[in-house]
Scaffold this motif. Structure first.
Motif, PDB file in Angstrom:
ATOM      1  N   ILE A  69     -13.739 -99.791  43.233  1.00 42.50           N
ATOM      2  CA  ILE A  69     -14.614 -99.313  42.152  1.00 42.50           C
ATOM      3  C   ILE A  69     -15.060 -97.912  42.542  1.00 42.50           C
ATOM      4  O   ILE A  69     -15.492 -97.686  43.680  1.00 42.50           O
ATOM      5  CB  ILE A  69     -15.806-100.281  41.902  1.00 42.50           C
ATOM      6  CG1 ILE A  69     -16.698 -99.753  40.767  1.00 42.50           C
ATOM      7  CG2 ILE A  69     -16.605-100.552  43.161  1.00 42.50           C
ATOM      8  CD1 ILE A  69     -17.705-100.794  40.266  1.00 42.50           C
ATOM      9  N   ILE A  71     -16.651 -93.974  40.868  1.00 43.79           N
ATOM     10  CA  ILE A  71     -17.127 -93.111  39.778  1.00 43.79           C
ATOM     11  C   ILE A  71     -16.974 -91.669  40.245  1.00 43.79           C
ATOM     12  O   ILE A  71     -17.304 -91.344  41.400  1.00 43.79           O
ATOM     13  CB  ILE A  71     -18.632 -93.407  39.472  1.00 43.79           C
ATOM     14  CG1 ILE A  71     -18.842 -94.886  39.080  1.00 43.79           C
ATOM     15  CG2 ILE A  71     -19.180 -92.468  38.406  1.00 43.79           C
ATOM     16  CD1 ILE A  71     -18.169 -95.340  37.820  1.00 43.79           C
ATOM     17  N   GLY A  77     -24.624 -92.133  40.097  1.00 43.79           N
ATOM     18  CA  GLY A  77     -26.082 -92.263  40.012  1.00 43.79           C
ATOM     19  C   GLY A  77     -26.619 -92.282  38.596  1.00 43.79           C
ATOM     20  O   GLY A  77     -27.820 -92.147  38.378  1.00 43.79           O
ATOM     21  N   GLY A  79     -25.674 -94.853  36.386  1.00 46.65           N
ATOM     22  CA  GLY A  79     -25.532 -96.209  35.848  1.00 46.65           C
ATOM     23  C   GLY A  79     -24.100 -96.627  35.530  1.00 46.65           C
ATOM     24  O   GLY A  79     -23.885 -97.745  35.053  1.00 46.65           O
ATOM     25  N   GLY A  81     -21.452 -97.138  37.608  1.00 47.23           N
ATOM     26  CA  GLY A  81     -20.950 -98.151  38.542  1.00 47.23           C
ATOM     27  C   GLY A  81     -21.474 -99.520  38.145  1.00 47.23           C
ATOM     28  O   GLY A  81     -20.722-100.491  38.082  1.00 47.23           O
ATOM     29  N   ARG A  82     -22.767 -99.561  37.835  1.00 44.00           N
ATOM     30  CA  ARG A  82     -23.375-100.826  37.395  1.00 44.00           C
ATOM     31  C   ARG A  82     -22.681-101.337  36.130  1.00 44.00           C
ATOM     32  O   ARG A  82     -22.438-102.531  35.981  1.00 44.00           O
ATOM     33  CB  ARG A  82     -24.864-100.586  37.150  1.00 44.00           C
ATOM     34  CG  ARG A  82     -25.577-101.769  36.558  1.00 44.00           C
ATOM     35  CD  ARG A  82     -27.052-101.511  36.464  1.00 44.00           C
ATOM     36  NE  ARG A  82     -27.713-101.853  37.717  1.00 44.00           N
ATOM     37  CZ  ARG A  82     -28.736-101.190  38.223  1.00 44.00           C
ATOM     38  NH1 ARG A  82     -29.201-100.144  37.605  1.00 44.00           N
ATOM     39  NH2 ARG A  82     -29.292-101.591  39.342  1.00 44.00           N
ATOM     40  N   GLN A 111     -23.860 -98.820  48.300  1.00 38.93           N
ATOM     41  CA  GLN A 111     -23.042 -99.853  47.681  1.00 38.93           C
ATOM     42  C   GLN A 111     -23.662-101.234  47.923  1.00 38.93           C
ATOM     43  O   GLN A 111     -23.774-102.051  47.002  1.00 38.93           O
ATOM     44  CB  GLN A 111     -21.618 -99.805  48.259  1.00 38.93           C
ATOM     45  CG  GLN A 111     -20.822 -98.576  47.881  1.00 38.93           C
ATOM     46  CD  GLN A 111     -21.160 -97.338  48.700  1.00 38.93           C
ATOM     47  OE1 GLN A 111     -22.172 -97.263  49.384  1.00 38.93           O
ATOM     48  NE2 GLN A 111     -20.306 -96.339  48.638  1.00 38.93           N
ATOM     49  N   LYS A 117     -28.460-105.688  44.157  1.00 35.38           N
ATOM     50  CA  LYS A 117     -29.318-105.570  42.966  1.00 35.38           C
ATOM     51  C   LYS A 117     -28.649-106.224  41.764  1.00 35.38           C
ATOM     52  O   LYS A 117     -29.306-106.731  40.868  1.00 35.38           O
ATOM     53  CB  LYS A 117     -29.577-104.098  42.625  1.00 35.38           C
ATOM     54  CG  LYS A 117     -30.670-103.452  43.429  1.00 35.38           C
ATOM     55  CD  LYS A 117     -30.859-102.031  42.957  1.00 35.38           C
ATOM     56  CE  LYS A 117     -31.808-101.253  43.832  1.00 35.38           C
ATOM     57  NZ  LYS A 117     -31.859 -99.826  43.459  1.00 35.38           N
TER      58      LYS A 117
HETATM   59  N1  COA Z   1     -28.447 -95.526  47.979  1.00 36.04           N
HETATM   60  C1  COA Z   1     -29.287 -96.433  47.412  1.00 36.04           C
HETATM   61  N2  COA Z   1     -29.077 -96.984  46.204  1.00 36.04           N
HETATM   62  C2  COA Z   1     -27.986 -96.628  45.539  1.00 36.04           C
HETATM   63  C3  COA Z   1     -27.044 -95.683  46.041  1.00 36.04           C
HETATM   64  C4  COA Z   1     -27.322 -95.119  47.320  1.00 36.04           C
HETATM   65  N3  COA Z   1     -26.482 -94.211  47.887  1.00 36.04           N
HETATM   66  N4  COA Z   1     -26.036 -95.537  45.138  1.00 36.04           N
HETATM   67  C5  COA Z   1     -26.351 -96.352  44.098  1.00 36.04           C
HETATM   68  N5  COA Z   1     -27.511 -96.997  44.347  1.00 36.04           N
HETATM   69  C6  COA Z   1     -28.233 -97.928  43.487  1.00 36.04           C
HETATM   70  C7  COA Z   1     -29.072 -97.079  42.578  1.00 36.04           C
HETATM   71  O1  COA Z   1     -30.352 -96.969  43.137  1.00 36.04           O
HETATM   72  C8  COA Z   1     -29.098 -97.844  41.286  1.00 36.04           C
HETATM   73  O2  COA Z   1     -30.143 -98.754  41.265  1.00 36.04           O
HETATM   74  P1  COA Z   1     -31.424 -98.531  40.310  1.00 36.04           P
HETATM   75  O3  COA Z   1     -30.882 -98.296  38.936  1.00 36.04           O
HETATM   76  O4  COA Z   1     -32.157 -99.807  40.461  1.00 36.04           O
HETATM   77  O5  COA Z   1     -32.088 -97.330  40.880  1.00 36.04           O
HETATM   78  C9  COA Z   1     -27.868 -98.699  41.307  1.00 36.04           C
HETATM   79  O6  COA Z   1     -27.338 -98.634  42.630  1.00 36.04           O
HETATM   80  C10 COA Z   1     -26.894 -98.279  40.220  1.00 36.04           C
HETATM   81  O7  COA Z   1     -26.186 -97.219  40.611  1.00 36.04           O
HETATM   82  P2  COA Z   1     -25.125 -96.565  39.615  1.00 36.04           P
HETATM   83  O8  COA Z   1     -25.693 -95.301  39.069  1.00 36.04           O
HETATM   84  O9  COA Z   1     -24.584 -97.541  38.644  1.00 36.04           O
HETATM   85  O10 COA Z   1     -24.020 -96.238  40.693  1.00 36.04           O
HETATM   86  P3  COA Z   1     -22.781 -95.228  40.524  1.00 36.04           P
HETATM   87  O11 COA Z   1     -22.477 -94.989  39.114  1.00 36.04           O
HETATM   88  O12 COA Z   1     -22.999 -94.073  41.413  1.00 36.04           O
HETATM   89  O13 COA Z   1     -21.615 -96.135  41.124  1.00 36.04           O
HETATM   90  C11 COA Z   1     -20.414 -96.347  43.181  1.00 36.04           C
HETATM   91  C12 COA Z   1     -21.720 -96.683  42.412  1.00 36.04           C
HETATM   92  C13 COA Z   1     -20.562 -96.957  44.575  1.00 36.04           C
HETATM   93  C14 COA Z   1     -19.234 -96.991  42.466  1.00 36.04           C
HETATM   94  C15 COA Z   1     -20.256 -94.803  43.232  1.00 36.04           C
HETATM   95  O14 COA Z   1     -21.351 -94.227  43.848  1.00 36.04           O
HETATM   96  C16 COA Z   1     -18.981 -94.338  43.910  1.00 36.04           C
HETATM   97  O15 COA Z   1     -17.958 -94.178  43.267  1.00 36.04           O
HETATM   98  N6  COA Z   1     -19.039 -94.096  45.239  1.00 36.04           N
HETATM   99  C17 COA Z   1     -17.841 -93.641  45.981  1.00 36.04           C
HETATM  100  C18 COA Z   1     -16.773 -94.705  46.030  1.00 36.04           C
HETATM  101  C19 COA Z   1     -17.262 -95.998  46.650  1.00 36.04           C
HETATM  102  O16 COA Z   1     -17.932 -96.009  47.659  1.00 36.04           O
HETATM  103  N7  COA Z   1     -16.890 -97.137  46.015  1.00 36.04           N
HETATM  104  C20 COA Z   1     -17.239 -98.468  46.478  1.00 36.04           C
HETATM  105  C21 COA Z   1     -16.470 -98.869  47.651  1.00 36.04           C
HETATM  106  S1  COA Z   1     -17.072-100.440  48.285  1.00 36.04           S
END
Ligand code: COA
Length: 156
Positions: A69, A71, A77, A79, A81-82, A111, A117
């Motif tokens: 997964i 983004i 950040g 929403g 990923g959620r 993650q 959450k």
């Molecule tokens: N530290 C703490 N909380 C985090 C965070 C971080 N680095 N990243 C996301 N969250 C929490 C947020 O606080 C949020 O919660 P809230 O709405 O209650 O505040 C919640 O997660 C939703 O985050 P969201 O905006 O949907 O995440 P995103 O769109 O950034 O997607 C990933 C999350 C992990 C998919 C994205 O950051 C990504 O692509 N990362 C790089 C690739 C990766 O690591 N993939 C997963 C491999 S296991």
């Protein structure tokens, strides 16, 4: 939040796979290729731009795993990923799968926070998974990524 404007759809076999996005979540091209061959790839689009990706693969007759997964960095950040996690859950709720599985590294703090959450519970730990299966060392948040933490969410 940009929820309302995001469309999630299965990637057409003829469409190019968003490899750069998949590599944000998994530095191993070999692993990516393996699960792409066996799984289903979904993309999140904003207008016509692909901003997110997710790969689902059956693990057993009763469980399906989110193998990847990711983004686009400029949309993280907000929403998205959620949204993909919720999509995977809804898509599989009415199937025979009883569990949705996702794995991440011991160093992936954000993650782990997001998945818990969203109701995923830690199920087990694959000790030394990243040491045994990845050639290059991985560091996140100043921590060496060594172990794979497997989380699951009940679908029934
Ligand atoms: N530290 C703490 N909380 C985090 C965070 C971080 N680095 N990243 C996301 N969250 C929490 C947020 O606080 C949020 O919660 P809230 O709405 O209650 O505040 C919640 O997660 C939703 O985050 P969201 O905006 O949907 O995440 P995103 O769109 O950034 O997607 C990933 C999350 C992990 C998919 C994205 O950051 C990504 O692509 N990362 C790089 C690739 C990766 O690591 N993939 C997963 C491999 S296991």
């Amino acid at each position: 939040m940009i929820d309302g404007s995001i469309k999630i759809e299965e990637l057409d076999q003829k469409q190019e796979v968003p490899l750069a996005l998949l590599e944000l979540a998994d530095p191993s091209k070999e692993q990516i290729e393996n699960y792409l061959n066996q799984g289903q790839c979904f993309v999140a689009k904003l207008n016509s731009q692909i901003i997110g990706v997710m790969v689902l693969m059956e693990l057993s007759p009763t469980s399906i795993e989110i193998k990847n997964i990711a983004i686009d960095e400029s949309f993280q950040g907000k929403g998205c990923g959620r949204l993909l996690l919720k999509y995977a859950e809804e898509l599989n709720r009415k199937t025979n799968y009883e569990k949705l599985i996702i794995g991440t590294g011991n160093s992936s703090m954000g993650q782990l926070s997001l998945y818990q959450k969203e109701g995923f519970e830690i199920s087990y730990i694959q000790k030394n998974f990243f040491l045994d299966n990845y050639d290059e060392p991985i560091f996140e948040n100043g921590i060496r990524c060594k172990h794979r933490i497997v989380l699951e969410k009940k679908l029934k």
